[in-house]
Design an enzyme around this catalytic site. Structure first.
Site, PDB file in Angstrom:
ATOM      1  N   SER A 251       0.844  -1.195   0.000  1.00 14.87           N
ATOM      2  CA  SER A 251       0.000   0.000   0.000  1.00 14.87           C
ATOM      3  C   SER A 251       0.876   1.241   0.000  1.00 14.87           C
ATOM      4  O   SER A 251       1.962   1.241   0.583  1.00 14.87           O
ATOM      5  CB  SER A 251      -0.880   0.009   1.246  1.00 14.87           C
ATOM      6  OG  SER A 251      -0.035   0.061   2.381  1.00 14.87           O
ATOM      7  N   LYS A 252       0.350   2.289  -0.614  1.00 23.33           N
ATOM      8  CA  LYS A 252       1.190   3.479  -0.781  1.00 23.33           C
ATOM      9  C   LYS A 252       1.484   4.183   0.541  1.00 23.33           C
ATOM     10  O   LYS A 252       2.399   4.980   0.622  1.00 23.33           O
ATOM     11  CB  LYS A 252       0.575   4.438  -1.797  1.00 23.33           C
ATOM     12  CG  LYS A 252      -0.741   5.038  -1.409  1.00 23.33           C
ATOM     13  CD  LYS A 252      -1.226   5.941  -2.524  1.00 23.33           C
ATOM     14  CE  LYS A 252      -2.667   6.334  -2.259  1.00 23.33           C
ATOM     15  NZ  LYS A 252      -3.435   6.587  -3.438  1.00 23.33           N
ATOM     16  N   ARG A 253       0.718   3.863   1.566  1.00 24.26           N
ATOM     17  CA  ARG A 253       0.970   4.473   2.858  1.00 24.26           C
ATOM     18  C   ARG A 253       2.279   3.944   3.452  1.00 24.26           C
ATOM     19  O   ARG A 253       2.937   4.610   4.231  1.00 24.26           O
ATOM     20  CB  ARG A 253      -0.200   4.171   3.795  1.00 24.26           C
ATOM     21  CG  ARG A 253      -0.354   5.146   4.927  1.00 24.26           C
ATOM     22  CD  ARG A 253      -1.735   5.042   5.529  1.00 24.26           C
ATOM     23  NE  ARG A 253      -1.956   3.752   6.181  1.00 24.26           N
ATOM     24  CZ  ARG A 253      -1.554   3.482   7.424  1.00 24.26           C
ATOM     25  NH1 ARG A 253      -0.912   4.381   8.129  1.00 24.26           N
ATOM     26  NH2 ARG A 253      -1.802   2.304   7.951  1.00 24.26           N
ATOM     27  N   LYS A 254       2.616   2.705   3.073  1.00 28.26           N
ATOM     28  CA  LYS A 254       3.809   2.103   3.679  1.00 28.26           C
ATOM     29  C   LYS A 254       4.976   1.999   2.713  1.00 28.26           C
ATOM     30  O   LYS A 254       6.099   1.746   3.101  1.00 28.26           O
ATOM     31  CB  LYS A 254       3.449   0.711   4.194  1.00 28.26           C
ATOM     32  CG  LYS A 254       2.378   0.775   5.256  1.00 28.26           C
ATOM     33  CD  LYS A 254       2.222  -0.516   6.002  1.00 28.26           C
ATOM     34  CE  LYS A 254       1.172  -0.355   7.099  1.00 28.26           C
ATOM     35  NZ  LYS A 254       0.573  -1.593   7.474  1.00 28.26           N
ATOM     36  N   ASN A 255       4.705   2.132   1.419  1.00 32.71           N
ATOM     37  CA  ASN A 255       5.722   1.915   0.398  1.00 32.71           C
ATOM     38  C   ASN A 255       5.285   2.679  -0.828  1.00 32.71           C
ATOM     39  O   ASN A 255       4.111   2.616  -1.166  1.00 32.71           O
ATOM     40  CB  ASN A 255       5.667   0.432  -0.008  1.00 32.71           C
ATOM     41  CG  ASN A 255       6.915  -0.319   0.322  1.00 32.71           C
ATOM     42  OD1 ASN A 255       8.011   0.193   0.132  1.00 32.71           O
ATOM     43  ND2 ASN A 255       6.761  -1.525   0.785  1.00 32.71           N
TER      44      ASN A 255
END
Ligand code: GLU
Length: 492
Positions: A251-255
């Site tokens: 997910s873009k929140r983590k990567n």
């Protein structure tokens, strides 16, 4: 003839998961002397955008995964954009209705909600209960004439076991009782993914479907539809999903997940492809650095690993370094460097922002580094100025990030307008609002003007810097994010 496809939905940034599926589909087709197609699955009209479609096309081309047929280059089985194929789906939906494999359903959202709540309470699988499946043709005509809204659902046997074959996983057994009577055509006449994917894969003569494992549960529905139409189902290969380091779905929140982010950060397309290849597959000789051609030559689906592949940016960076050092000679290095950002187009964007502040060219060093350094070197202390409140800074950064992730024109005036309106909605003085943004984006006390800089940096790096700053400020928990999300929605 082997024919594979990648079928992204154009609903956001071009995702590395799309490149991952495209890579494996491409290698499989090319190794067998077959063809690879691009199909745009844009039946979700509320979320699909032309901008996202273009970004997907550009980034897959950047990676060198070129298709033989697709919306931009055409082909004999087109159109390759689902929104242009509505009459085709209508025709096949009619066929299912005529043969009693599908039915009109008039149930309201309230009834469905109540039904699901009851099923949940009784510990049953949430599934349409078949109420409308028994309506006579006359009842259907009457209700339609009275103006009632309806969808078309597929019929599903009430008992027995469905066995689906997956080339990597063997037989997958699912009881029919667990399979929902899927909506095939929505009230607005648009098909759902399930009808469109089956019809298109068949008409486009796809022989092998390579896609993410999140679609395994849909395979029985698709198999039923193939059976109802009397068509042969393509072979299925469900790839393991890419994961964050904590094993959750990437997910873009983590990567960072956008292909364009890696392009703008200065990764080589060869290295990104190599890394994606390595995540799901290994070379027989164990080499870690391999090219697309090497992968095609050696490709063998039995070497695909079913473990949960973790997308690890540190490893990708290491591999990119190997490509830079071991593969490019100095000429090649120079060529790639100017292709990346040291080129005339980029300079022409930067010069107007710095010209007024320069006496000699050597003054430019620091100013240019601001535009090319990726993520600035930031620490929590950088956000520690007079009057700073971390909670407020986090809010400003997160809300601005959401604004910049939305459908905003990436021009100076649109960005300015959007951010100023946000500051007003948050009831903040514009100076206080812009300060954390300025630090996040520039990492420096002085830098060229903010809005123009965002334009030169581009959406990927700008958003990346905001996410980076949020992480530097301690990150935002899921719970907090939910809270912020509802607050953000009341503002916009
Ligand atoms: N549109 C689907 C997606 O974006 C395609 C799934 C498939 O390949 O069948 O995931």
């Amino acid at each position: 003839m082997v024919r594979t496809r990648v079928a992204p939905s154009p609903t956001g940034d071009p995702h590395v998961g799309t490149a991952y599926m495209a890579l494996f589909s491409y290698c499989y087709a090319k190794q067998h002397g077959g063809q690879f197609l691009l199909r745009i699955e844009d039946t979700d009209t509320a979320r699909s955008t032309a901008k996202s479609e273009q970004a997907i096309i550009d980034s897959l081309h950047w990676l060198g995964l070129d298709w033989d047929e697709g919306p931009d280059c055409g082909g004999s089985k087109g159109p390759y954009r689902q929104s242009e194929r509505l009459p085709v789906y209508q025709e096949y939906a009619e066929q299912l209705l005529e043969n009693d494999h599908a039915f009109h359903c008039f149930c309201t959202a309230e009834r469905l909600q109540q039904m699901r709540a009851e099923q949940k309470q009784n510990g049953q699988t949430a599934r349409y209960d078949g109420l409308c499946a028994g309506l006579s043709a006359q009842q259907v005509t009457e209700r339609k004439a009275a103006g009632a809204e309806s969808v078309i659902r597929m019929k599903v046997p009430s008992e027995g076991v469905c066995i689906v074959e997956d080339a990597l996983r063997g037989s997958i057994e699912i009881e029919y009782a667990q399979i929902d009577m899927q909506v095939l055509v929505k009230a607005d006449g648009f098909p759902t993914y399930h009808l469109a994917v089956v019809v298109d894969d068949h008409l486009m003569e796809i022989s092998h479907i390579i896609r993410g494992e999140e679609w395994i549960n849909s395979a029985p529905k698709h198999q039923l539809l193939y059976g109802y139409f009397g068509w042969q189902m393509p072979e299925l290969i469900h790839m393991p999903l890419l994961r964050n380091p904590d094993k959750s779905k990437l997910s873009k929140r983590k990567n960072p997940t956008s292909i364009s982010f890696y392009k703008d950060m200065g990764y080589l397309p060869e290295a990104l492809l190599n890394y994606l290849g390595m995540l799901g597959w290994s070379m027989p000789g164990g080499e870690e650095r391999f090219s697309l051609d090497d992968m095609i030559d050696q490709f063998d689906i039995s070497r695909i690993s079913l473990g949960a592949p973790v997308f690890d940016v540190t490893k990708l960076k290491w591999l990119n370094g190997r490509w830079l050092r071991e593969v490019l000679d100095e000429d090649g290095f120079a060529a790639r460097l100017s292709e990346w950002v040291y080129n005339r187009d980029k300079l022409m964007q930067i010069i107007p922002l710095v010209k007024e502040r320069v006496d000699v060219f050597s003054d430019l060093g620091k100013m240019i580094s601001f535009f090319v350094e990726g993520m600035p070197d930031l620490g929590p202390d950088d956000f520690d100025y007079k009057g700073a409140v971390t909670e407020q800074q986090v809010k400003v950064l997160q809300f601005s990030l959401w604004l910049m992730e939305g459908d905003i024109d990436w021009h100076s005036s649109a960005l300015q307008q959007g951010l100023v309106a946000l500051a007003e909605a948050m009831d903040m003085k514009i100076r206080d609002f812009l300060k954390p943004l300025f630090i996040a984006v520039s990492g420096k006390p002085v830098s060229p003007p903010l809005f123009d800089s965002l334009v030169v940096l581009g959406p990927e790096i700008s958003r990346g810097r905001l996410r980076h700053a949020l992480a530097v400020l301690g990150g935002v928990s899921k719970k907090k994010l939910k809270k912020l999300d509802s607050e953000f929605k009341t503002l916009s």
